[in-house]
Design a protein around this motif. Structure first.
Motif, mmCIF file in Angstrom:
data_model
loop_
_atom_site.group_PDB
_atom_site.id
_atom_site.type_symbol
_atom_site.label_atom_id
_atom_site.label_comp_id
_atom_site.label_asym_id
_atom_site.label_seq_id
_atom_site.Cartn_x
_atom_site.Cartn_y
_atom_site.Cartn_z
ATOM 1 N N LYS A 20 0.818 -1.214 0.000
ATOM 2 C CA LYS A 20 0.000 0.000 0.000
ATOM 3 C C LYS A 20 0.852 1.264 0.000
ATOM 4 C CE LYS A 20 -4.096 -1.749 -0.022
ATOM 5 N NZ LYS A 20 -4.983 -1.498 -1.143
ATOM 6 N N LYS A 21 1.871 1.302 0.848
ATOM 7 C CA LYS A 21 2.749 2.471 0.954
ATOM 8 C C LYS A 21 4.150 2.007 1.287
ATOM 9 C CE LYS A 21 -0.761 5.610 2.749
ATOM 10 N NZ LYS A 21 -1.162 6.458 3.877
ATOM 11 N N MET A 22 5.131 2.807 0.860
ATOM 12 C CA MET A 22 6.523 2.527 1.209
ATOM 13 C C MET A 22 7.209 3.843 1.533
ATOM 14 S SD MET A 22 7.759 -0.446 -1.422
ATOM 15 C CE MET A 22 8.050 0.698 -2.718
ATOM 16 N N ASN A 23 8.079 3.813 2.535
ATOM 17 C CA ASN A 23 8.869 4.969 2.893
ATOM 18 C C ASN A 23 10.321 4.512 3.001
ATOM 19 O OD1 ASN A 23 10.309 6.976 4.357
ATOM 20 N ND2 ASN A 23 8.375 7.800 5.125
ATOM 21 N N LEU A 24 11.106 4.801 1.972
ATOM 22 C CA LEU A 24 12.497 4.356 1.949
ATOM 23 C C LEU A 24 13.316 4.989 3.063
ATOM 24 C CD1 LEU A 24 13.103 4.336 -1.902
ATOM 25 C CD2 LEU A 24 12.795 2.368 -0.409
ATOM 26 N N GLU A 25 13.015 6.246 3.422
ATOM 27 C CA GLU A 25 13.779 6.928 4.478
ATOM 28 C C GLU A 25 13.622 6.236 5.828
ATOM 29 O OE1 GLU A 25 13.417 11.144 4.900
ATOM 30 O OE2 GLU A 25 13.459 11.436 2.731
ATOM 31 N N SER A 26 12.382 5.883 6.180
ATOM 32 C CA SER A 26 12.142 5.249 7.480
ATOM 33 C C SER A 26 12.302 3.738 7.420
ATOM 34 C CB SER A 26 10.733 5.585 7.980
ATOM 35 O OG SER A 26 9.751 4.952 7.171
ATOM 36 N N GLY A 27 12.310 3.173 6.207
ATOM 37 C CA GLY A 27 12.412 1.732 6.061
ATOM 38 C C GLY A 27 11.120 1.013 6.400
ATOM 39 N N MET A 28 10.000 1.731 6.323
ATOM 40 C CA MET A 28 8.707 1.146 6.654
ATOM 41 C C MET A 28 7.865 0.956 5.399
ATOM 42 S SD MET A 28 8.793 0.697 9.936
ATOM 43 C CE MET A 28 7.093 0.320 10.310
ATOM 44 N N MET A 29 7.077 -0.119 5.405
ATOM 45 C CA MET A 29 6.114 -0.321 4.334
ATOM 46 C C MET A 29 4.798 -0.765 4.942
ATOM 47 S SD MET A 29 7.621 -3.810 2.553
ATOM 48 C CE MET A 29 6.651 -3.591 1.120
ATOM 49 N N VAL A 30 3.711 -0.416 4.270
ATOM 50 C CA VAL A 30 2.373 -0.786 4.702
ATOM 51 C C VAL A 30 1.854 -1.811 3.706
ATOM 52 C CG1 VAL A 30 0.029 0.040 5.119
ATOM 53 C CG2 VAL A 30 1.983 1.489 5.718
ATOM 54 N N ILE A 31 1.379 -2.933 4.236
ATOM 55 C CA ILE A 31 0.793 -3.948 3.372
ATOM 56 C C ILE A 31 -0.610 -4.282 3.878
ATOM 57 C CG2 ILE A 31 3.004 -4.982 2.708
ATOM 58 C CD1 ILE A 31 2.310 -7.316 4.617
ATOM 59 N N ALA A 32 -1.475 -4.623 2.940
ATOM 60 C CA ALA A 32 -2.796 -5.156 3.263
ATOM 61 C C ALA A 32 -2.719 -6.644 2.977
ATOM 62 C CB ALA A 32 -3.861 -4.485 2.405
ATOM 63 N N HIS A 33 -3.090 -7.467 3.968
ATOM 64 C CA HIS A 33 -2.995 -8.911 3.758
ATOM 65 C C HIS A 33 -4.350 -9.577 3.910
ATOM 66 C CE1 HIS A 33 -3.289 -10.070 8.021
ATOM 67 N NE2 HIS A 33 -2.409 -9.116 8.292
ATOM 68 N N GLY A 34 -4.467 -10.718 3.270
ATOM 69 C CA GLY A 34 -5.651 -11.547 3.409
ATOM 70 C C GLY A 34 -5.636 -12.253 4.744
ATOM 71 N N PRO A 35 -6.615 -13.116 4.986
ATOM 72 C CA PRO A 35 -6.660 -13.820 6.274
ATOM 73 C C PRO A 35 -5.439 -14.701 6.485
ATOM 74 C CG PRO A 35 -8.390 -14.603 4.777
ATOM 75 C CD PRO A 35 -7.667 -13.503 4.077
ATOM 76 N N VAL A 36 -5.008 -14.781 7.736
ATOM 77 C CA VAL A 36 -3.923 -15.681 8.128
ATOM 78 C C VAL A 36 -4.587 -16.714 9.033
ATOM 79 C CG1 VAL A 36 -1.635 -15.877 9.171
ATOM 80 C CG2 VAL A 36 -2.300 -13.751 8.016
ATOM 81 N N GLU A 37 -5.109 -17.749 8.412
ATOM 82 C CA GLU A 37 -5.938 -18.717 9.126
ATOM 83 C C GLU A 37 -5.201 -19.419 10.255
ATOM 84 O OE1 GLU A 37 -8.129 -21.247 6.500
ATOM 85 O OE2 GLU A 37 -8.688 -19.553 5.216
ATOM 86 N N ALA A 38 -3.931 -19.748 10.069
ATOM 87 C CA ALA A 38 -3.176 -20.453 11.112
ATOM 88 C C ALA A 38 -3.042 -19.628 12.388
ATOM 89 C CB ALA A 38 -1.793 -20.832 10.587
ATOM 90 N N LEU A 39 -3.145 -18.299 12.259
ATOM 91 C CA LEU A 39 -3.042 -17.428 13.427
ATOM 92 C C LEU A 39 -4.402 -16.893 13.869
ATOM 93 C CD1 LEU A 39 0.150 -15.384 12.442
ATOM 94 C CD2 LEU A 39 -0.008 -17.432 13.855
ATOM 95 N N GLY A 40 -5.459 -17.213 13.110
ATOM 96 C CA GLY A 40 -6.790 -16.726 13.449
ATOM 97 C C GLY A 40 -6.979 -15.247 13.157
ATOM 98 N N TRP A 41 -6.196 -14.703 12.221
ATOM 99 C CA TRP A 41 -6.268 -13.276 11.896
ATOM 100 C C TRP A 41 -7.184 -13.037 10.702
ATOM 101 C CZ3 TRP A 41 -0.538 -11.284 11.786
ATOM 102 C CH2 TRP A 41 -0.015 -11.334 13.073
ATOM 103 N N PRO A 42 -8.011 -12.004 10.766
ATOM 104 C CA PRO A 42 -8.797 -11.609 9.599
ATOM 105 C C PRO A 42 -7.911 -10.790 8.661
ATOM 106 C CG PRO A 42 -9.198 -10.078 11.373
ATOM 107 C CD PRO A 42 -8.278 -11.159 11.928
ATOM 108 N N PRO A 43 -8.407 -10.450 7.480
ATOM 109 C CA PRO A 43 -7.653 -9.539 6.619
ATOM 110 C C PRO A 43 -7.435 -8.212 7.350
ATOM 111 C CG PRO A 43 -9.515 -10.474 5.436
ATOM 112 C CD PRO A 43 -9.672 -10.862 6.886
#
Length: 75
Positions: A20-43
């Motif tokens: 979704k977003k990247m900031n090379l200066e801070s080294g941070m990126m934002v991602i949107a992920h689908g469900p992680v069923e093994a961890l019980g996480w929703p998207p």
């Protein structure tokens, strides 16, 4: 396992993600992920620290796979 010991669960999992977003200066990126069923996480959308080498080859909107690992910390 001793104080502050960590163990890896058998519930490692991969999820389809979109950059979704990247900031090379801070080294941070934002991602949107689908469900992680093994961890019980929703998207959801999350921020992660990423290496400059990784971000150099990506752009916003790229589809990627992200691995998640459950870590248990004994305190």
């Amino acid at each position: 396992m001793g104080h502050n010991a960590m163990s890896q669960s058998a519930s490692d999992s991969m999820a389809s993600c979109t950059v979704k977003k990247m900031n090379l200066e801070s080294g941070m990126m934002v991602i949107a992920h689908g469900p992680v069923e093994a961890l019980g996480w929703p998207p959801m959308t999350m921020s992660f620290k990423a290496s400059p080498d990784l971000m150099r080859d990506l752009k916003e909107g790229d589809a990627v796979m992200h691995g998640f690992r459950r870590i248990f910390i004994n305190r």
